[in-house]
Motif scaffolding. Structure first.
Motif, mmCIF file in Angstrom:
data_model
loop_
_atom_site.group_PDB
_atom_site.id
_atom_site.type_symbol
_atom_site.label_atom_id
_atom_site.label_comp_id
_atom_site.label_asym_id
_atom_site.label_seq_id
_atom_site.Cartn_x
_atom_site.Cartn_y
_atom_site.Cartn_z
ATOM 1 N N LEU A 90 0.528 -15.361 5.777
ATOM 2 C CA LEU A 90 0.302 -15.227 4.333
ATOM 3 C C LEU A 90 1.471 -15.870 3.603
ATOM 4 N N PHE A 91 1.150 -16.798 2.706
ATOM 5 C CA PHE A 91 2.169 -17.528 1.958
ATOM 6 C C PHE A 91 2.288 -16.992 0.537
ATOM 7 N N GLY A 92 3.520 -16.916 0.037
ATOM 8 C CA GLY A 92 3.735 -16.537 -1.356
ATOM 9 C C GLY A 92 4.985 -15.708 -1.548
ATOM 10 N N LYS A 93 5.374 -15.541 -2.801
ATOM 11 C CA LYS A 93 6.531 -14.700 -3.111
ATOM 12 C C LYS A 93 6.218 -13.248 -2.763
ATOM 13 N N PHE A 94 7.220 -12.539 -2.237
ATOM 14 C CA PHE A 94 7.026 -11.157 -1.826
ATOM 15 C C PHE A 94 6.574 -10.288 -2.995
ATOM 16 N N THR A 95 6.994 -10.621 -4.196
ATOM 17 C CA THR A 95 6.600 -9.848 -5.382
ATOM 18 C C THR A 95 5.154 -10.100 -5.784
ATOM 19 N N GLU A 96 4.546 -11.153 -5.238
ATOM 20 C CA GLU A 96 3.209 -11.540 -5.675
ATOM 21 C C GLU A 96 2.136 -11.438 -4.596
ATOM 22 N N THR A 97 2.509 -11.446 -3.317
ATOM 23 C CA THR A 97 1.507 -11.393 -2.252
ATOM 24 C C THR A 97 0.825 -10.030 -2.234
ATOM 25 N N ASP A 98 -0.414 -10.039 -1.766
ATOM 26 C CA ASP A 98 -1.233 -8.830 -1.779
ATOM 27 C C ASP A 98 -0.772 -7.836 -0.713
ATOM 28 N N LEU A 99 -0.490 -6.608 -1.132
ATOM 29 C CA LEU A 99 0.047 -5.600 -0.216
ATOM 30 C C LEU A 99 -0.956 -5.254 0.881
ATOM 31 N N ASP A 100 -2.228 -5.084 0.532
ATOM 32 C CA ASP A 100 -3.218 -4.718 1.538
ATOM 33 C C ASP A 100 -3.350 -5.804 2.608
ATOM 34 N N THR A 101 -3.274 -7.065 2.172
ATOM 35 C CA THR A 101 -3.336 -8.166 3.145
ATOM 36 C C THR A 101 -2.114 -8.139 4.058
ATOM 37 N N GLU A 102 -0.953 -7.857 3.480
ATOM 38 C CA GLU A 102 0.271 -7.776 4.284
ATOM 39 C C GLU A 102 0.200 -6.636 5.298
ATOM 40 N N LEU A 103 -0.317 -5.496 4.886
ATOM 41 C CA LEU A 103 -0.424 -4.369 5.811
ATOM 42 C C LEU A 103 -1.401 -4.671 6.931
ATOM 43 N N ARG A 104 -2.478 -5.357 6.603
ATOM 44 C CA ARG A 104 -3.417 -5.778 7.652
ATOM 45 C C ARG A 104 -2.741 -6.772 8.606
ATOM 46 N N MET A 105 -1.952 -7.670 8.054
ATOM 47 C CA MET A 105 -1.236 -8.635 8.876
ATOM 48 C C MET A 105 -0.267 -7.928 9.824
ATOM 49 N N ILE A 106 0.405 -6.903 9.344
ATOM 50 C CA ILE A 106 1.296 -6.120 10.198
ATOM 51 C C ILE A 106 0.510 -5.454 11.318
ATOM 52 N N ASP A 107 -0.677 -4.955 10.989
ATOM 53 C CA ASP A 107 -1.510 -4.316 12.011
ATOM 54 C C ASP A 107 -1.918 -5.313 13.099
ATOM 55 N N VAL A 108 -2.267 -6.532 12.696
ATOM 56 C CA VAL A 108 -2.709 -7.542 13.670
ATOM 57 C C VAL A 108 -1.528 -8.154 14.412
#
Length: 251
Positions: free
Chosen positions: A84-102
């Motif tokens: 997932l690309f983007g500034k940490f303040t702007e990237t989608d939290l739910d997408t990031e949490l899913r990425m952590i899960d995968v």
């Protein structure tokens, strides 16, 4: 002998499946896209078991391993992942949490279960697909880089524990730079460097795994980068990485 491959529907995972099939391995192929898995299985000259599962879900991940485990399971390839690309303040939290899960939880879970089984019979191979990103701080892809660092360091630590136990079980981290796969579209980036061929990366990964290497870094440019980082402070590495990341185009 049999191998389990997650993220087998495309990219590096698909090429690893092809090369393991050429080595005579029966395959358990896992991904979310069952149609892609069936297309791959149809072209391979070995028995293929297809499991459509989402490794972001812990229950599905555990069920996947239960379905795949057995005395003939010799290789586990943890390849599923996305960026997932983007500034940490702007990237989608739910997408990031899913990425952590995968990218982290699924790799940890499957590595743990496989190592425990493999150690009991003193044989087996685990390939964890990390990234050259795992060697660096990654502004503009902060969560992805951090996750790949986790995979790399977990693999290194488990490898040393196995060495201390004099175990014949082998574990290896694959740490490529850009590769010509669907990763770019999913992450929303356009790399400034040319991507390596996925077939080549898969071949180097398996050669390194079976040779007992702890990490495989395909390509001369990435090898040079991983060596050079030892001479540069992390704060400077972060600035350099930001400079290159900034050239990428988000969606």
């Amino acid at each position: 002998m049999r191998a389990l491959i997650t993220g087998a529907s495309s990219g590096i995972g698909r090429e690893i499946a092809r090369q393991l099939a050429a080595r005579g391995y029966e395959l358990t192929l896992c991904a979310r896209r069952e149609d892609r898995l069936r297309e791959l299985a149809a072209e391979l000259p070995v028995v293929c078991h297809i499991i459509a599962a989402d490794v972001a879900d812990e229950t599905e991940c555990r069920l996947l391993y239960e379905a795949a485990r057995g005395d003939d399971l010799e290789v586990v390839v943890n390849n599923a992942g996305f960026g997932l690309f983007g500034k940490f303040t702007e990237t989608d939290l739910d997408t990031e949490l899913r990425m952590i899960d995968v990218n982290i939880r699924a790799v940890h879970l499957l590595t743990k279960l496989a190592v425990q089984d493999f150690v009991k019979r003193d044989r087996g191979y685990i390939l964890n697909v990390a990234s050259s990103a795992g060697f660096l701080p990654g502004p503009l892809m902060a969560a992805y880089y951090a996750g790949k660092n986790y995979v790399l360091r977990l693999t290194e630590a488990v490898r040393e524990e196995l060495r201390q136990q004099k175990s014949a079980v082998k574990i290896c981290a694959l740490c490529p730079g850009p590769v010509d796969t669907e990763f770019n579209q999913v992450a929303g980036v356009r790399f400034s460097l040319s991507g390596l061929n996925a077939e080549r990366v898969a071949r180097e990964a398996l050669d390194g795994l079976f040779a007992g290497k702890g990490a495989v870094v395909p390509g001369a440019a990435m090898k040079a980068m991983t060596f050079a980082r030892h001479f540069v402070p992390d704060s400077v590495l972060a600035r350099i990485t930001y400079h290159f990341q900034h050239k990428k185009a988000g969606k």
